[in-house]
Design an enzyme around this catalytic site. Structure first.
Site, PDB file in Angstrom:
ATOM      1  N   LYS A   1       0.831  -1.215   0.000  1.00 13.03           N
ATOM      2  CA  LYS A   1       0.000   0.000   0.000  1.00 13.03           C
ATOM      3  C   LYS A   1       0.857   1.254   0.000  1.00 13.03           C
ATOM      4  CE  LYS A   1       0.693   1.019   4.529  1.00 13.03           C
ATOM      5  NZ  LYS A   1       1.083   2.317   5.149  1.00 13.03           N
TER       6      LYS A   1
ATOM      7  N   ASP B   1      -5.784   0.050   5.386  1.00  9.91           N
ATOM      8  CA  ASP B   1      -4.497   0.743   5.464  1.00  9.91           C
ATOM      9  C   ASP B   1      -4.239   1.548   4.197  1.00  9.91           C
ATOM     10  OD1 ASP B   1      -2.199   1.502   6.728  1.00  9.91           O
ATOM     11  OD2 ASP B   1      -1.221  -0.457   6.657  1.00  9.91           O
TER      12      ASP B   1
ATOM     13  N   ASN C   1       4.528   8.602   2.784  1.00  8.31           N
ATOM     14  CA  ASN C   1       4.540   8.186   1.381  1.00  8.31           C
ATOM     15  C   ASN C   1       3.726   9.149   0.524  1.00  8.31           C
ATOM     16  OD1 ASN C   1       5.923   5.375   1.430  1.00  8.31           O
ATOM     17  ND2 ASN C   1       4.527   5.357   3.165  1.00  8.31           N
TER      18      ASN C   1
ATOM     19  N   VAL D   1      12.019   8.158   6.943  1.00  4.13           N
ATOM     20  CA  VAL D   1      12.090   7.061   5.991  1.00  4.13           C
ATOM     21  C   VAL D   1      10.768   6.952   5.234  1.00  4.13           C
ATOM     22  CG1 VAL D   1      12.351   4.566   5.734  1.00  4.13           C
ATOM     23  CG2 VAL D   1      13.758   5.819   7.389  1.00  4.13           C
TER      24      VAL D   1
END
Length: 336
Positions: free
Chosen positions: A188, A241, A253, A276
């Site tokens: 995802k 999610d 993201n 990250v």
């Protein structure tokens, strides 16, 4: 009351540590970075979670053995890129049958292992479970109602972890499909990058809905081919999610994708987000897995082209729209 060690002092590890303390458990948080531990010890606040006071009973340590020894459960909360090296260090202190629940999401690019498989590779005598679902740390730490799913090979382990984490604001379900849970949670992030890119290009809700819907179709195709269960991808660690990661500005993201859609390179976007971006690491792994299984994943393919081949994001979207005509679901039959 359980003795629990949290391995990793990022926002997700800290949010879960706070939850577990509030559930009545004794919790010790480990980090290898003094720069992470110093503000936690001095202020009982995490710099990335402003305004949230942590329980003063929460313990912090830079000694891995202190965080691990005599612990009924370890919560593995390091970023996916550091799971193997951390698990390797943990081998010195891990007891036989040590119970570990991994809460990071990703696929190791070199081996194409899920993170639980990476942990099992380094700690073969451990009992490993996973916890996943639509659960931003920024909301969990503020006690906003959240639901997750814990997956394990053994029902007893899943139910034990369920009991430890369950609260009036954190509902936990159980599942035997540990592989499907991990694949949903990892893949995802790649689709969320695509959703962010679309936002950065100035596209609308129609585009976002299309990416979420066709994204879960891609995830389920690959996930079931690898051995995951279709129902899992319809659940919390799949579509649940995916929705939250594509829609929320808490999502690293999506934020990175927005910047890429605005013209940033992948490296520039990661530097701007300052944390990250798991989807960048999972994108190549997802593409390799799809190629190995002969699975069509056009969104994942275009994300890889934008991230690593310098393709213009607008060109990637155009190619997705102009692909050959096809049926939406190949499992349905026509009357004639």
């Amino acid at each position: 009351m359980a003795e629990i060690g949290v391995i990793g002092a990022g926002t997700w590890g800290i949010a879960l540590a706070k939850l577990l303390v509030e559930n009545g458990h004794r919790v010790t948080v480990w980090s290898a970075l003094q720069s992470e531990l110093k503000p936690l010890r001095e202020t009982y606040e995490h710099p990335a979670l402003p305004g949230v006071k942590l329980p003063e009973s929460l313990q912090f340590t830079e000694e891995l053995g202190t965080a691990m020894e005599q612990k009924e459960l370890l919560v593995m909360a390091v970023a996916s890129a550091y799971v193997r090296q951390t698990a390797h260090r943990m081998a010195e202190y891990a007891a036989d049958g040590q119970k570990i629940v991994n809460v990071a999401k990703g696929i190791e690019e070199k081996t194409l292992f899920t993170l639980s498989q990476v942990i099992e590779d380094e700690l073969p005598r451990a009992k490993v479970a996973v916890l996943s679902g639509p659960s931003h740390a920024e909301e969990v730490v503020r006690r906003l109602p959240t639901t997750c799913v814990v997956g394990a090979h053994e029902r007893a382990l899943a139910e034990e972890i369920q009991t430890l984490f369950m609260s009036d604001v954190f509902r936990v379900y159980t599942s035997p499909d540990i592989l499907g849970i991990e694949l949903g949670g990892s893949l995802k992030n790649v689709i969320a990058l695509a959703a962010g890119i679309a936002d950065g290009l100035g596209y609308g809700d129609n585009t976002k809905a299309a990416l979420i819907t066709r994204g879960i179709a891609e995830i389920a195709r690959l996930g079931t081919a690898l051995g995951g269960q279709f129902q899992t991808f319809c659940g919390l660690s799949g579509i649940g999610d995916l929705i939250v990661t594509c829609a929320s500005m808490h999502s690293r993201n999506r934020r990175a994708g927005i910047l890429i859609g605005k013209g940033y390179t992948m490296e520039e976007a990661m530097a701007e987000v300052k944390t990250v971006v798991e989807g960048v690491y999972s994108a190549r792994a997802a593409y390799k897995l799809a190629e190995a299984k002969g699975i069509s994943m056009p969104i994942v393919a275009q994300v890889n082209a934008v991230l690593f081949d310098g393709k213009l994001a607008s060109d990637a979207v155009r190619e997705l729209m102009l692909r050959d005509k096809t049926i939406e679901s190949s499992d349905m039959e026509w009357d004639s």
